[in-house]
Design a protein around this motif. Sequence first.
Motif, PDB file in Angstrom:
ATOM      1  N   VAL A 194      -1.188  -0.999 -12.765  1.00 19.28           N
ATOM      2  CA  VAL A 194      -1.648   0.347 -12.433  1.00 19.28           C
ATOM      3  C   VAL A 194      -0.904   1.343 -13.333  1.00 19.28           C
ATOM      4  O   VAL A 194       0.327   1.402 -13.298  1.00 19.28           O
ATOM      5  CB  VAL A 194      -1.385   0.697 -10.958  1.00 19.28           C
ATOM      6  CG1 VAL A 194      -1.867   2.110 -10.655  1.00 19.28           C
ATOM      7  CG2 VAL A 194      -2.085  -0.300 -10.042  1.00 19.28           C
ATOM      8  N   PRO A 195      -1.613   2.122 -14.153  1.00 17.55           N
ATOM      9  CA  PRO A 195      -0.952   3.097 -15.026  1.00 17.55           C
ATOM     10  C   PRO A 195      -0.131   4.094 -14.216  1.00 17.55           C
ATOM     11  O   PRO A 195      -0.623   4.676 -13.240  1.00 17.55           O
ATOM     12  CB  PRO A 195      -2.116   3.792 -15.737  1.00 17.55           C
ATOM     13  CG  PRO A 195      -3.247   2.821 -15.646  1.00 17.55           C
ATOM     14  CD  PRO A 195      -3.077   2.126 -14.335  1.00 17.55           C
ATOM     15  N   GLY A 196       1.104   4.300 -14.615  1.00 13.48           N
ATOM     16  CA  GLY A 196       2.005   5.146 -13.841  1.00 13.48           C
ATOM     17  C   GLY A 196       1.658   6.615 -13.835  1.00 13.48           C
ATOM     18  O   GLY A 196       2.128   7.362 -12.961  1.00 13.48           O
ATOM     19  N   ASP A 197       0.846   7.055 -14.778  1.00 13.32           N
ATOM     20  CA  ASP A 197       0.505   8.480 -14.843  1.00 13.32           C
ATOM     21  C   ASP A 197      -0.844   8.788 -14.202  1.00 13.32           C
ATOM     22  O   ASP A 197      -1.414   9.858 -14.426  1.00 13.32           O
ATOM     23  CB  ASP A 197       0.508   8.966 -16.298  1.00 13.32           C
ATOM     24  CG  ASP A 197      -0.501   8.224 -17.176  1.00 13.32           C
ATOM     25  OD1 ASP A 197      -0.918   7.106 -16.789  1.00 13.32           O
ATOM     26  OD2 ASP A 197      -0.860   8.752 -18.237  1.00 13.32           O
ATOM     27  N   LYS A 198      -1.355   7.858 -13.386  1.00 13.11           N
ATOM     28  CA  LYS A 198      -2.665   8.043 -12.756  1.00 13.11           C
ATOM     29  C   LYS A 198      -2.506   8.078 -11.228  1.00 13.11           C
ATOM     30  O   LYS A 198      -2.564   7.032 -10.568  1.00 13.11           O
ATOM     31  CB  LYS A 198      -3.624   6.919 -13.161  1.00 13.11           C
ATOM     32  CG  LYS A 198      -3.877   6.830 -14.665  1.00 13.11           C
ATOM     33  CD  LYS A 198      -4.664   8.043 -15.153  1.00 13.11           C
ATOM     34  CE  LYS A 198      -5.111   7.897 -16.600  1.00 13.11           C
ATOM     35  NZ  LYS A 198      -3.998   7.924 -17.563  1.00 13.11           N
ATOM     36  N   PRO A 199      -2.318   9.264 -10.642  1.00 15.92           N
ATOM     37  CA  PRO A 199      -2.109   9.357  -9.183  1.00 15.92           C
ATOM     38  C   PRO A 199      -3.240   8.744  -8.370  1.00 15.92           C
ATOM     39  O   PRO A 199      -2.988   8.105  -7.345  1.00 15.92           O
ATOM     40  CB  PRO A 199      -2.008  10.863  -8.935  1.00 15.92           C
ATOM     41  CG  PRO A 199      -1.622  11.458 -10.249  1.00 15.92           C
ATOM     42  CD  PRO A 199      -2.248  10.585 -11.288  1.00 15.92           C
ATOM     43  N   ARG A 200      -4.482   8.922  -8.809  1.00 12.04           N
ATOM     44  CA  ARG A 200      -5.609   8.379  -8.038  1.00 12.04           C
ATOM     45  C   ARG A 200      -5.585   6.853  -8.035  1.00 12.04           C
ATOM     46  O   ARG A 200      -5.911   6.220  -7.028  1.00 12.04           O
ATOM     47  CB  ARG A 200      -6.926   8.896  -8.611  1.00 12.04           C
ATOM     48  CG  ARG A 200      -7.149  10.393  -8.370  1.00 12.04           C
ATOM     49  CD  ARG A 200      -8.468  10.865  -8.929  1.00 12.04           C
ATOM     50  NE  ARG A 200      -9.612  10.208  -8.305  1.00 12.04           N
ATOM     51  CZ  ARG A 200     -10.877  10.393  -8.668  1.00 12.04           C
ATOM     52  NH1 ARG A 200     -11.155  11.224  -9.675  1.00 12.04           N
ATOM     53  NH2 ARG A 200     -11.852   9.775  -8.050  1.00 12.04           N
ATOM     54  N   ALA A 201      -5.202   6.259  -9.158  1.00 12.86           N
ATOM     55  CA  ALA A 201      -5.118   4.796  -9.216  1.00 12.86           C
ATOM     56  C   ALA A 201      -3.995   4.285  -8.318  1.00 12.86           C
ATOM     57  O   ALA A 201      -4.140   3.256  -7.648  1.00 12.86           O
ATOM     58  CB  ALA A 201      -4.892   4.347 -10.660  1.00 12.86           C
ATOM     59  N   LEU A 202      -2.878   5.001  -8.301  1.00 12.32           N
ATOM     60  CA  LEU A 202      -1.766   4.612  -7.436  1.00 12.32           C
ATOM     61  C   LEU A 202      -2.143   4.747  -5.965  1.00 12.32           C
ATOM     62  O   LEU A 202      -1.722   3.944  -5.126  1.00 12.32           O
ATOM     63  CB  LEU A 202      -0.535   5.470  -7.750  1.00 12.32           C
ATOM     64  CG  LEU A 202       0.121   5.175  -9.106  1.00 12.32           C
ATOM     65  CD1 LEU A 202       1.076   6.298  -9.489  1.00 12.32           C
ATOM     66  CD2 LEU A 202       0.863   3.850  -9.073  1.00 12.32           C
ATOM     67  N   GLU A 203      -2.935   5.737  -5.653  1.00 12.74           N
ATOM     68  CA  GLU A 203      -3.406   5.924  -4.276  1.00 12.74           C
ATOM     69  C   GLU A 203      -4.389   4.812  -3.900  1.00 12.74           C
ATOM     70  O   GLU A 203      -4.280   4.205  -2.822  1.00 12.74           O
ATOM     71  CB  GLU A 203      -4.087   7.285  -4.142  1.00 12.74           C
ATOM     72  CG  GLU A 203      -4.801   7.509  -2.814  1.00 12.74           C
ATOM     73  CD  GLU A 203      -3.874   7.522  -1.613  1.00 12.74           C
ATOM     74  OE1 GLU A 203      -4.330   7.196  -0.500  1.00 12.74           O
ATOM     75  OE2 GLU A 203      -2.680   7.848  -1.785  1.00 12.74           O
ATOM     76  N   LYS A 204      -5.323   4.505  -4.782  1.00  7.26           N
ATOM     77  CA  LYS A 204      -6.316   3.480  -4.491  1.00  7.26           C
ATOM     78  C   LYS A 204      -5.663   2.112  -4.317  1.00  7.26           C
ATOM     79  O   LYS A 204      -6.123   1.286  -3.507  1.00  7.26           O
ATOM     80  CB  LYS A 204      -7.351   3.417  -5.616  1.00  7.26           C
ATOM     81  CG  LYS A 204      -8.465   2.411  -5.343  1.00  7.26           C
ATOM     82  CD  LYS A 204      -9.531   2.430  -6.421  1.00  7.26           C
ATOM     83  CE  LYS A 204     -10.652   1.451  -6.102  1.00  7.26           C
ATOM     84  NZ  LYS A 204     -11.716   1.453  -7.149  1.00  7.26           N
ATOM     85  N   ALA A 205      -4.578   1.863  -5.054  1.00  3.98           N
ATOM     86  CA  ALA A 205      -3.909   0.556  -4.976  1.00  3.98           C
ATOM     87  C   ALA A 205      -3.410   0.253  -3.576  1.00  3.98           C
ATOM     88  O   ALA A 205      -3.251  -0.918  -3.216  1.00  3.98           O
ATOM     89  CB  ALA A 205      -2.750   0.507  -5.969  1.00  3.98           C
ATOM     90  N   ARG A 206      -3.192   1.281  -2.768  1.00  8.04           N
ATOM     91  CA  ARG A 206      -2.754   1.072  -1.384  1.00  8.04           C
ATOM     92  C   ARG A 206      -3.818   0.357  -0.540  1.00  8.04           C
ATOM     93  O   ARG A 206      -3.510  -0.188   0.506  1.00  8.04           O
ATOM     94  CB  ARG A 206      -2.412   2.416  -0.730  1.00  8.04           C
ATOM     95  CG  ARG A 206      -1.180   3.104  -1.295  1.00  8.04           C
ATOM     96  CD  ARG A 206      -0.890   4.382  -0.498  1.00  8.04           C
ATOM     97  NE  ARG A 206       0.395   4.967  -0.853  1.00  8.04           N
ATOM     98  CZ  ARG A 206       0.561   5.960  -1.711  1.00  8.04           C
ATOM     99  NH1 ARG A 206      -0.514   6.481  -2.312  1.00  8.04           N
ATOM    100  NH2 ARG A 206       1.764   6.442  -1.973  1.00  8.04           N
ATOM    101  N   THR A 207      -5.044   0.383  -0.998  1.00  8.18           N
ATOM    102  CA  THR A 207      -6.155  -0.192  -0.222  1.00  8.18           C
ATOM    103  C   THR A 207      -6.684  -1.497  -0.805  1.00  8.18           C
ATOM    104  O   THR A 207      -7.592  -2.091  -0.225  1.00  8.18           O
ATOM    105  CB  THR A 207      -7.322   0.811  -0.154  1.00  8.18           C
ATOM    106  OG1 THR A 207      -7.922   0.943  -1.463  1.00  8.18           O
ATOM    107  CG2 THR A 207      -6.855   2.179   0.323  1.00  8.18           C
ATOM    108  N   LEU A 208      -6.153  -1.932  -1.929  1.00 12.95           N
ATOM    109  CA  LEU A 208      -6.699  -3.098  -2.616  1.00 12.95           C
ATOM    110  C   LEU A 208      -6.016  -4.389  -2.153  1.00 12.95           C
ATOM    111  O   LEU A 208      -4.833  -4.385  -1.808  1.00 12.95           O
ATOM    112  CB  LEU A 208      -6.525  -2.934  -4.130  1.00 12.95           C
ATOM    113  CG  LEU A 208      -7.273  -1.737  -4.738  1.00 12.95           C
ATOM    114  CD1 LEU A 208      -6.908  -1.573  -6.205  1.00 12.95           C
ATOM    115  CD2 LEU A 208      -8.782  -1.900  -4.574  1.00 12.95           C
TER     116      LEU A 208
END
Length: 292
Positions: free
Chosen positions: A14-28
Amino acid sequence: MPKHIRPRRSMLYVPGDKPRALEKARTLPCDAILLDLEDAVAPEAKETARRTIAEAVRAGGYGSRELILRVNGVASDWAEADLKLASELPVDGVLIPKVEDEGAVRHVEALVPDTALWCMIETPRGVLCAPEIGGASERLTGFVAGTNDLTKELRARHVPDRAPLLTSLSLILLAARAHGLAAIDGVHLGLDDPDGFEAACRQGVELGFDGKTVVHPSTIEAANRIFGPSPEAVAKAREIVAAWAAARAEGKGVARIGGAMVEQLHVDEAQRLIDLAHQIAGHDAKGHERSH
């Protein structure tokens, strides 16, 4: 024997500069999240990525997913700040890229206390030095094969059967197992190639890898399914353990199942598979909890 029995079927970058990706990772449903400060982050975004990762990790919500911070290489301009962040965050591990000798591991070990260490093996020298790297620290937990960089460094070609990489993958796996480490296969480039991805996963299982690094959420399900033990395999493992227990109770040193001989080595592998299935069940049950 491995230092840890923990599901690592799918490890999502997960790219560290992508807040939306970091948020989505909580559900994957991935087993681990590789919080990336290295290749996925442009030089001008490194500081932003550190802040974004720090905020996401401290906010929690990742459930049972293993959180591993991929820092920049120890010789890079960003390593000092990355390792300082790693020492302050409640992550489960630090992934060191392009490791080619024991010194890189010991450098990180000294700066990041009480955290598991992972090494990316992604250069010819790294592959050839993997046996020494594997013994560099008691905190070393696993190797991740960096197959894209390795293909480039070998001047090889990306081909479906990965024939140019098989020697390197086997050497990485041998070194990992010699030191009781986890071994994770590299990413698959074709994001629109589900059949090719599944074939690469099956090959990884056949070679002996524990799981696969992935770059897109759509590939997690296949990695989990292929690298996880099937219900049939678990049932067979339980049969082996039971038959062995019965044979031992009768004073026998071997057992027979369906005409096949069962020895201690088969029982050890069967028990590992049963334990892994148990860990996966617990991980998947907790995967949607909103706290780390």
